[in-house]
Every structure is written in structure tokens, then in C-alpha cells.
Design a protein around this motif. Structure first.
Motif, short mmCIF file in Angstrom:
data_model
loop_
_atom_site.label_atom_id
_atom_site.label_comp_id
_atom_site.label_asym_id
_atom_site.label_seq_id
_atom_site.Cartn_x
_atom_site.Cartn_y
_atom_site.Cartn_z
N THR A 1 -6.68 5.90 8.18
CA THR A 1 -5.67 5.05 7.54
C THR A 1 -4.77 5.85 6.62
OG1 THR A 1 -7.15 3.14 7.63
CG2 THR A 1 -5.31 3.02 6.09
N ILE A 2 -5.34 6.73 5.80
CA ILE A 2 -4.51 7.51 4.89
C ILE A 2 -3.61 8.46 5.67
CG2 ILE A 2 -6.16 9.38 4.46
CD1 ILE A 2 -3.84 7.76 1.84
N ASP A 3 -4.13 9.01 6.78
CA ASP A 3 -3.29 9.87 7.63
C ASP A 3 -2.10 9.10 8.17
OD1 ASP A 3 -4.83 12.12 7.27
OD2 ASP A 3 -5.98 11.87 9.12
N LYS A 4 -2.34 7.85 8.59
CA LYS A 4 -1.26 7.02 9.13
C LYS A 4 -0.21 6.74 8.06
CE LYS A 4 -1.68 2.53 9.62
NZ LYS A 4 -2.04 1.18 10.10
N TYR A 5 -0.66 6.39 6.87
CA TYR A 5 0.29 6.08 5.79
C TYR A 5 1.13 7.31 5.44
CZ TYR A 5 -1.57 1.41 4.78
OH TYR A 5 -1.91 0.08 4.85
N LEU A 6 0.51 8.45 5.31
CA LEU A 6 1.25 9.66 4.95
C LEU A 6 2.20 10.07 6.08
CD1 LEU A 6 -1.59 11.71 3.22
CD2 LEU A 6 0.28 10.47 2.12
N ARG B 1 -8.61 9.62 -3.70
CA ARG B 1 -9.51 9.28 -4.80
C ARG B 1 -9.05 8.01 -5.49
NH1 ARG B 1 -9.39 15.18 -7.10
NH2 ARG B 1 -10.79 16.22 -5.63
N VAL B 2 -7.75 7.77 -5.44
CA VAL B 2 -7.18 6.55 -6.02
C VAL B 2 -7.09 5.44 -4.98
CG1 VAL B 2 -5.16 5.55 -7.16
CG2 VAL B 2 -5.86 7.90 -7.68
N MET B 3 -6.62 5.78 -3.77
CA MET B 3 -6.36 4.76 -2.75
C MET B 3 -7.63 4.28 -2.06
SD MET B 3 -3.16 4.31 -3.07
CE MET B 3 -3.01 3.13 -1.74
N LYS B 4 -8.63 5.18 -1.94
CA LYS B 4 -9.92 4.81 -1.33
C LYS B 4 -9.76 4.20 0.06
CE LYS B 4 -12.45 4.19 -5.67
NZ LYS B 4 -11.47 4.91 -6.48
N MET B 5 -9.10 4.95 0.95
CA MET B 5 -8.93 4.54 2.34
C MET B 5 -9.75 5.45 3.25
SD MET B 5 -4.78 4.10 2.46
CE MET B 5 -3.91 2.86 1.51
N LYS C 1 0.83 -1.21 0.00
CA LYS C 1 0.00 0.00 0.00
C LYS C 1 0.86 1.25 0.00
CE LYS C 1 -4.17 -1.68 -0.07
NZ LYS C 1 -5.08 -1.41 -1.20
N TYR C 2 1.94 1.21 0.75
CA TYR C 2 2.87 2.35 0.77
C TYR C 2 3.50 2.54 -0.61
CZ TYR C 2 2.59 2.66 5.86
OH TYR C 2 2.15 2.84 7.16
N ILE C 3 3.85 1.43 -1.26
CA ILE C 3 4.44 1.51 -2.59
C ILE C 3 3.43 2.08 -3.58
CG2 ILE C 3 5.36 0.14 -4.50
CD1 ILE C 3 6.60 -1.73 -2.39
#
Length: 475
Positions: A284-289, A276-280, A254-256
């Protein structure tokens, strides 16, 4: 070679403060793989600890505990290793040993590669919580240092822990790659005599990651080193990518996906555009970023006139891998030196030079003599409409004294020469910026180039220049 710590002054100051404090300290040392976390701790403490343990990769809890017991035997000078059934036993034994040290000083405990210790169905985290809250935190003489490359594990289980370790971390050290000045010091210490142009090209690949720099051969040019590391079948950087992300993150794929998305959008994307692409979900998106930022893989900036964060891929090795290693079945072990002046390489250099400038914006402010003025650094992009074509500026510097620099970054192998057509585009871009953003401040053109501007009848258009050498300034 004797251990020599280049830069890292602020990190060492944090550690010194912990050693002098009147309370026990829980210190986390985080950062991307190969950035020098362990090396920092070992140099600062001269490899002398009251207890130290390194987690083993993909080992069972039973084996981890056996290794922990062996470390206890060594440091406590026991006749035989204790029998440890679980991590509660392990930390109990550690407490008993530390309490035998009758010295009026801080006791240092260093646990490295902590994420590897927490194997499946392990009680490691809960036992650590009990150790810290029930014993170490009630004393004043413990400095407990936790380190590990698995950034997502460190963040979720230690730094953002919502259980017994919540708000218990007293010092957080986030180790970043070297800047250009620090990279130069590192290379000089290792016997390199490259000029700034070669070091700049080296930085475009290594991004100042100490372990990558350590692999370079000082008898060879930057181009020759690139061939060996990236285009030889056994080259370390040719094969580093899969391990890089999997060692840092859970759900590495997911990170890649996120960094690949940003690779294809050089000007960056907002969180909403990414999602819009990742749909999280938002959490979750905050954690990844957040985790990608902690590893210095992405940067968070703004677009001029907006407060919405924009994320860009700034990890130089990842960009190089996507551009040259992953997509091309290259069997020429000297591909780089054979193609250094090709369009794809020059295009890549232009892109990475822009990122280097953005990452060294404080050096640019210093070169312009405006370090003491409050400034805001951003990028600007105008999509255009039926009456006006689109435009963008690599970097804007808005000053508190009502002046704005529109910075143009140009990586060139010689002095950059302004042409009539280019000057016309500059003037049009400036006018578009002023009109669309309703600017009522003085707007200036600033160039950041490798070797400066060539004498030209149009040079009067340029208010100020910054060269490659200025990016090497110490701060």
C-alpha cells in the motif's frame, strides 16, 4: 487564441512513433490535474479523431452510455444514436463503426477522463479488456489513447492491470509540469514581459503547471497575481486544494496525510520513516508513493553515501497552500503584496528555491560545464554527536573524475555577501563532511544564488558559482 504547444517534444515523438508503427498501439497519458494531458493530445491530433469520448464526472453508467452513443452517432454519421445496454454493447458498436472506415491508415480513438467512466458496478474495464484483446490488438491500424487525471485509477486498472490488460500498454506518457525555460516560453507566448526574478517567484507558486500559468494576468506583477489567485475569496488557487487531491486519488485523505508529513520534514523521509507514522503494509505505501511521484507531487532522491530512497514534497502549490492559505484566516485581499518582505515569505522563498535547484540539477551541471561527466546528485545531513554539531548540505554533486561539489542554495534579493562567521561555518561543514564520510576526493564549494556573490575577501573559498539565470538554460 490559436493552439500552440509549448515544449512536449519527447511526448509528441512518442505519439508520432505510435502513428508510424506496424502494430496497434495502446497509449496512456497520465499526470497531475491541470498539467495539460488533454491539450497535448488535442494539439498533436489537431482535434481530429476517428472517435473521441470524454467521461462525465459523477454520472451514472446509464448516462455515460447515453453520451457514448451520442458520440458514436456523431462520428459514424448515424441517423440516430444506438441503444447501449452495457459497455460490451458500447465497444461492439465502436468496433462495427471503425470497421467501416476503409482507409489504409491508423485509426485514432481517444477516450478522455477514463476514470470517470468506471462508475460503481460498471463493467467498463472488463469490456475494455475484451475490446482490446479480442479486436484492436489483433489489428495493426488502431491507436487507442486513454487519459485521465485520476492517477490511482489509471495505475491500478490500466497500467498495472493484472487481468486482460496486463502488459498490453504499448506506450506510457507521463506529463510533467514545465521547467523554468519552458515556463518562460509559455509566458512569453501569452504576452508576459517579466524578468527571470519575477518568473522564478511565479514558479514558486505555480510549479510550472500550465493551467495555473494560464490564469495569470500579463498586465499585473507576480505579486498582484498571487493576491488575486490566492487571497481573494474567490481566487482559484485559494479553493483548488480539496479538488486537486480528490480528483487524482482514491482515499485522497491518506495521500494528503503523506504530503503533510513531508511538508513538515523539509529534508525528506525514507519509506520506513513515513510508514512509522502511516502504518500501512508495504504494498500500500509503495502504491501511494508511486502515485504521488507520477503526479510530480513528491521526488525520490538519495542521501550521500546511501542507496535508500528519500522522498520530499516538491509540489509548489501544496507547499504554498499549507504555508499560507490553510492555517491563516487571512481576510486581506492584498496580503501577499503587503507581506512580500516578511520573514515567513522570505523563509518560504528560501525553501522553494532549494527545491527548484534540485529539480533543475541538469541545468546546474550544464552551467558548471560538467554535463558530459558521470555524476551522482544527493543531499547530505549529519545529525551530530557530543563532539560535533550537526550539519547539512542542500545538494552534493559527486563526479566520476573524483571531485565533489558541496552546493549552497541562497535565494536573495541582491548579491549574496559572505561574512567571516559564514565562511567559518562553511569550512567546518566541509571538514565534517570529509571526516564523517571518509572522503578521499577533492571537495569543492559551489554556490547557487539568485544574483551571484558580492565581491568579498572570502570569495576565493568558492570554487564555482551558478546564478538564477543558469536555471533557465534549455537542455
Amino acid at each position: 487564441m490559436k493552439d500552440i504547444l509549448i515544449a512536449r517534444e519527447s511526448e509528441c515523438e512518442q505519439l508520432r512513433a505510435c502513428m508510424k508503427s506496424d502494430q496497434s498501439e495502446f497509449v496512456t497519458v497520465c499526470g497531475r490535474r491541470r498539467v495539460g494531458k488533454t491539450y497535448l493530445v488535442e494539439c498533436f491530433f489537431n482535434r481530429i479523431y476517428d472517435f473521441s469520448f470524454v467521461g462525465g464526472h459523477k454520472l451514472t453508467t446509464r448516462v455515460q452510455l447515453r453520451n457514448f452513443a451520442k458520440a458514436l452517432k456523431k462520428y459514424a454519421k448515424l441517423s440516430k444514436a444506438p441503444i447501449l445496454e452495457n459497455w460490451y454493447d458500447a465497444f461492439d458498436a465502436l468496433e462495427e463503426y471503425i470497421e467501416t472506415i476503409d482507409v489504409n491508415r491508423k485509426k485514432t480513438i481517444f477516450i478522455d477522463e477514463m476514470p470517470w467512466i468506471d462508475s460503481q458496478k460498471s463493467d467498463f474495464v472488463s469490456a475494455l479488456e475484451n475490446f482490446w484483446n479480442g479486436w484492436a490488438n489483433r489489428r495493426t491500424d488502431i491507436v487507442f489513447i486513454a487519459s485521465g487525471s485520476a492517477t490511482s485509477w489509471m495505475a491500478d486498472n490500466i497500467e498495472e492491470n493484472q487481468g486482460g490488460l496486463h502488459a498490453r500498454i504499448t506506450a506510457k506518457i507521463y506529463l510533467k509540469p514545465f521547467n523554468l525555460n519552458e515556463t518562460t516560453k509559455f509566458l512569453q507566448e501569452r504576452g508576459f514581459y517579466w524578468d527571470n526574478y519575477q518568473i522564478l517567484q511565479c514558479y514558486m507558486l505555480t510549479g510550472g503547471v500550465p493551467y495555473y500559468l494560464k490564469m495569470l494576468n500579463n498586465k499585473l506583477s507576480c505579486g498582484q497575481n498571487t493576491d488575486i489567485l490566492c487571497f481573494n475569496e474567490t481566487g482559484y488557487l485559494r479553493n483548488e486544494f480539496p479538488e486537486l487531491y480528490s480528483s487524482l486519488f482514491n482515499n485522497a485523505n491518506k495521500y494528503i496525510e503523506i504530503v503533510r508529513l513531508l511538508f513538515n520534514k523539509e529534508q525528506g523521509l525514507t519509506k520506513q520513516e513515513i510508514n512509522r507514522v502511516m502504518k500501512m503494509n508495504a504494498e500500500t505505501i509503495d502504491k501511494y508513493l508511486r502515485n504521488l511521484k507520477l503526479c510530480s507531487f513528491i521526488s525520490e532522491g538519495i542521501r550521500f553515501g546511501s542507496k535508500v530512497p528519500v522522498y520530499r514534497l516538491v509540489d509548489f502549490y501544496t507547499i504554498f497552500y499549507f504555508k499560507f492559505i490553510e492555517k491563516q484566516a487571512i481576510h486581506d485581499e492584498n496580503w501577499w503584496t503587503h507581506n512580500m518582505n516578511g520573514h515567513s515569505v522570505l523563509s518560504w522563498m528560501g525553501r522553494t528555491f532549494e527545491i527548484i535547484c534540485l529539480m533543475h540539477y541538469r541545468q546546474i551541471l550544464k552551467a558548471l560545464g560538467i554535463s558530459g561527466i558521470a555524476t551522482s546528485v544527493a543531499t547530505w545531513k549529519y545529525e551530530g554527536d557530543e563532539n560535533n554539531r550537526g550539519a547539512q548540505v542542500d545538494m552534493t554533486i559527486e563526479r566520476a573524475d573524483r571531485m565533489i561539489h558541496l552546493c549552497e542554495m541562497k535565494f536573495y534579493q541582491d548579491k549574496f555577501r559572505l561574512t567571516e562567521d559564514y565562511v567559518a561555518r562553511l569550512r567546518e561543514r566541509r571538514d565534517t563532511f570529509i571526516i564523517t564520510k571518509k572522503i578521499k576526493k577533492t571537495v569543492l564549494h559551489t554556490f547557487v544564488t539568485t544574483f551571484g556573490l558580492a565581491n568579498s575577501s572570502y570569495s576565493s573559498l568558492v570554487h564555482s558559482e551558478v546564478t538564477m539565470d543558469d536555471l533557465f538554460l534549455p537542455l
